[in-house]
Motif scaffolding. Structure first.
Motif, PDB file in Angstrom:
ATOM      1  N   SER A   8       0.838  -1.193   0.000  1.00 53.79           N
ATOM      2  CA  SER A   8       0.000   0.000   0.000  1.00 53.79           C
ATOM      3  C   SER A   8       0.874   1.244   0.000  1.00 53.79           C
ATOM      4  N   PRO A   9       0.313   2.365  -0.424  1.00 56.10           N
ATOM      5  CA  PRO A   9       1.111   3.587  -0.438  1.00 56.10           C
ATOM      6  C   PRO A   9       1.398   4.070   0.975  1.00 56.10           C
ATOM      7  N   LEU A  10       2.542   4.705   1.125  1.00 52.31           N
ATOM      8  CA  LEU A  10       2.871   5.309   2.412  1.00 52.31           C
ATOM      9  C   LEU A  10       2.026   6.563   2.540  1.00 52.31           C
ATOM     10  N   THR A  11       1.262   6.648   3.596  1.00 48.12           N
ATOM     11  CA  THR A  11       0.473   7.851   3.788  1.00 48.12           C
ATOM     12  C   THR A  11       1.091   8.668   4.908  1.00 48.12           C
ATOM     13  N   GLY A  12       0.912   9.959   4.838  1.00 51.05           N
ATOM     14  CA  GLY A  12       1.399  10.810   5.920  1.00 51.05           C
ATOM     15  C   GLY A  12       2.826  11.278   5.738  1.00 51.05           C
ATOM     16  N   GLY A  13       3.615  10.559   4.934  1.00 49.26           N
ATOM     17  CA  GLY A  13       4.987  10.994   4.714  1.00 49.26           C
ATOM     18  C   GLY A  13       5.029  12.048   3.629  1.00 49.26           C
ATOM     19  N   ASP A  14       6.212  12.522   3.307  1.00 52.18           N
ATOM     20  CA  ASP A  14       6.369  13.491   2.244  1.00 52.18           C
ATOM     21  C   ASP A  14       5.974  12.861   0.926  1.00 52.18           C
ATOM     22  N   ALA A  15       5.043  13.473   0.223  1.00 48.28           N
ATOM     23  CA  ALA A  15       4.650  12.921  -1.058  1.00 48.28           C
ATOM     24  C   ALA A  15       5.699  13.235  -2.117  1.00 48.28           C
ATOM     25  N   VAL A  16       6.361  14.358  -1.968  1.00 45.62           N
ATOM     26  CA  VAL A  16       7.336  14.747  -2.999  1.00 45.62           C
ATOM     27  C   VAL A  16       8.741  14.826  -2.397  1.00 45.62           C
TER      28      VAL A  16
END
Lengths: 313, 176
Positions: free
Chosen positions: B168-176
Motif C-alpha cells: 500500500s502507499p505510504l500515507t502521511g509521509g512526504d509525497a514529494v
C-alpha cells in the motif's frame, strides 16, 4: 576517556583505530573468544594485526575486559534478539561499576530497554546509542535536540541492504534472487541476509526509536514486520509505470511500529537509492526534517559511537 | 476479463418525497434494468431544504445498464441528484502480489468493490511465466472522500484470506 571495546568486528575495530584521533585511549578490546588489555593504553594496531593473523586479539579472556580499567564501555558485539546476550550483561556490568556505555549493538535497547534504563538510574554511568539507528546519521541526537515530545512521527528507510536490492531491482528490471546474489558479491548483503531482507534490522531500529520517543515499553515483538523477499521484479515495474516505486519503510506513528514494503513516489524524498538511508522526522511545529546518509559500515558507525563518547565529556 | 470488470459499483443519490411507496417506486427501475442493488442508505432524519429525504443507493451494473437505470429513474419522476463516479473523490493505488489468477482475480476485485464501496478504476496485471511464481497487479481504486482507509482494510482482509501480499502507499509521509 579510556575505552574498553567489546566486539572486534567492523565497528569495534574501527572505533579502536579512530579513538586516538578523537583524543581517547583504548585500554581493552575483546572479540568473541579473546581479549587484549593494557591499563596504560593498548597498541590497538598490534591487537588488530594479531587478530588478522591469528584470529584472536590477544591472550586474555573476553570477560576480563569487563574488570579492566576504563571509563566507557563500547558495546559492539553482534545484535542478538530475545535476551540480547551477551550485550545486555556487558551493559549491566559496566553500569554496576558506574561506567558509561555506548552501544552499537541494537539488542539490549531494542529488547530490554526498560531494564537497561533501570540499571542506568542506579548508576553514575550513562547509556547512549546513537550508532544503533541510521549508522552515521545523527537520528537520535537530532531527536534529542528537537525534544522527543516535539516529534510526532518517524518514517524512513533504515536498512541499506534492502534498499540496495529494491533500487537495483527497479533500475535493472531484475528479480530478487538475482540482485541478492549481486549484493552478496559486492559485500552489501551478508551470506545470511535474513535480518536485512525480512525487515528485522529496520524493525529493531524502529523499536529503539519508539523506546526513545515514548519512554520505553517496546520490544521487537511489538512491531508489525514484513520483508521484501516475495516481491517480484514485475511488481516494481508496475509501480514504475505509475511513477512510483517500492521501498522498505519503517514507521513509528501513533505509538505503533510498522515495517514493510510500501509504495512511494519514484522521485519522492524517501525513495533514496543504493545503500543510502533516510529518516524523516515529523515535528509538532517545525514541519518535516529529512536526514539521509550512510546507515551502515564500520567507519560510519564508529563515527556515531565516537560522537556519543565525546558528548559524555 | 474486460466483460467481468465492466460490472462496477455505482452510487446514485436520490431525493424522495416523504410519501408512502416512494422508496419502492425508486428501486423498481434498478431491478428492471438488471442492476444489482448493493446497499441503500436512507437518511430519514435528514431533510433537504425542499423537505425531501436524501437516499443513497449503491448499484452494481455495467456502464450501459447503469445509464439505462438512471434514465428510467428520471422517467418515473424520481429526482436523481447525482449518479455515477463523480463522488469518488479519492484515489488509492495498491500492488497485489501472489497467486492472483489461481485465487480468482475477478472475485478478488469484485469483493474489493462490494465490501468497501470503492470502485476499481484501473487494473494492470503481470502474470508470472511459471505458475509456481507469484503474479503482480497494480490496482487503482476510486473511493469516496475519507473512505480510503476503509477500502484498504477491505483489501487487506480479502488479500489475507487468499494469501496475497498487499503493498500500500505510504500515507502521511512526504509525497514529494
Amino acid at each position: 576517556m579510556r575505552l574498553a571495546i567489546m566486539g572486534a568486528g567492523a565497528v569495534g575495530a574501527s572505533v579502536a583505530e579512530l579513538a586516538s584521533a578523537y583524543g581517547h585511549e583504548v585500554t581493552a578490546i575483546a572479540d568473541s573468544n579473546s581479549a587484549a588489555i593494557d591499563p596504560n593504553g593498548l597498541d590497538t594496531e598490534a591487537a588488530l594485526a594479531t587478530k588478522r593473523a591469528s584470529g584472536t586479539v590477544g591472550d586474555d579472556s573476553p570477560e576480563s575486559v569487563l574488570e579492566a580499567e576504563y571509563d566507557v564501555l563500547v558495546e559492539a558485539t553482534p545484535t542478538t534478539l530475545g535476551d540480547a546476550e551477551p550485550g545486555y550483561s556487558h551493559t549491566v556490568s559496566a553500569l554496576e561499576r558506574d561506567r558509561h556505555v555506548v552501544l552499537a549493538n541494537k539488542g539490549p535497547i531494542a529488547e530490554r530497554y526498560d531494564e537497561v534504563r533501570a540499571h542506568e538510574r542506579n548508576s553514575e554511568g550513562r547509556v547512549s546509542f546513537d550508532a544503533t539507528v541510521g549508522g552515521a546519521i545523527p537520528v537520535l541526537t537530532t531527536i534529542d535536540d528537537i525534544g522527543r515530545s516535539n516529534v510526532t512521527a518517524v518514517r524512513g528507510v533504515l536498512n541499506g541492504t534492502a534498499n540496495f536490492i529494491l533500487s537495483r531491482m527497479a533500475a535493472e528490471s531484475l528479480d530478487y534472487e538475482h540482485v541478492l546474489a549481486e549484493a552478496q558479491d559486492l559485500g552489501v548483503a551478508e551470506a545470511d541476509p535474513t535480518f536485512d531482507v525480512d525487515g528485522t534490522d529496520a524493525a529493531l531500529k524502529c523499536v529503539i526509536l519508539a523506546n526513545v520517543l515514548f519512554g520505553g515499553g517496546y520490544a521487537l515483538s511489538d512491531a508489525a514486520v514484513e520483508g521484501i523477499r516475495e516481491i517480484p521484479g514485475a511488481a516494481l515495474q508496475l509501480a514504475a509505470e505509475d511513477g512510483q516505486t517500492i521501498r522498505l519503510i519503517g514507521e513509528v506513528v501513533d505509538e505503533e511500529i510498522r515495517v514493510g514494503p510500501r509504495l512511494v513516489p519514484e522521485t519522492g524524498t524517501l525513495a533514496v537509492s543504493g545503500t543510502q538511508n533516510i529518516v524523516q522526522l515529523q515535528t509538532e511545529r517545525a514541519g518535516r526534517l529529512n536526514i539521509s546518509g550512510r546507515g551502515a559500515g564500520g567507519d560510519e558507525t564508529a563515527t556515531a559511537v565516537l560522537g556519543d563518547i565525546n558528548r559524555l565529556l | 476479463m474486460s466483460e467481468r470488470t465492466d460490472v462496477r459499483a455505482h452510487t446514485v443519490r436520490l431525493e424522495l418525497d416523504d410519501e408512502p411507496g416512494e422508496l419502492l417506486n425508486a428501486l423498481g427501475p434498478i431491478a428492471e434494468h438488471g442492476g444489482n442493488l448493493l446497499s441503500i442508505f436512507h437518511e430519514r432524519g435528514n431533510r433537504t431544504p425542499r423537505g425531501r429525504i436524501p437516499v443513497e443507493v449503491d448499484v452494481e451494473a455495467t456502464p450501459e445498464r447503469f445509464d439505462r437505470i438512471v434514465d428510467a429513474l428520471r422517467q418515473t419522476g424520481v429526482n436523481v441528484v447525482q449518479a455515477g463516479a463523480e463522488r469518488y473523490s479519492e484515489e488509492l493505488t495498491v500492488l497485489l502480489i501472489g497467486h492472483l489468477i489461481e485465487t480468482d482475480f475477478s472475485d478478488t476485485l469484485s469483493r474489493f468493490e462490494r465490501c468497501s464501496s470503492a470502485s476499481v478504476a484501473e487494473v494492470s496485471l503481470t502474470v508470472a511465466d511459471d505458475a509456481t511464481d507469484a503474479s503482480s497487479a497494480r490496482i487503482r481504486l476510486a473511493a469516496h472522500a475519507g473512505e480510503t482507509d476503509r477500502a484498504l482494510d477491505t483489501i487487506r482482509e480479502v488479500a489475507t484470506e487468499k494469501d496475497i501480499t498487499v503493498i500500500s502507499p505510504l500515507t502521511g509521509g512526504d509525497a514529494v
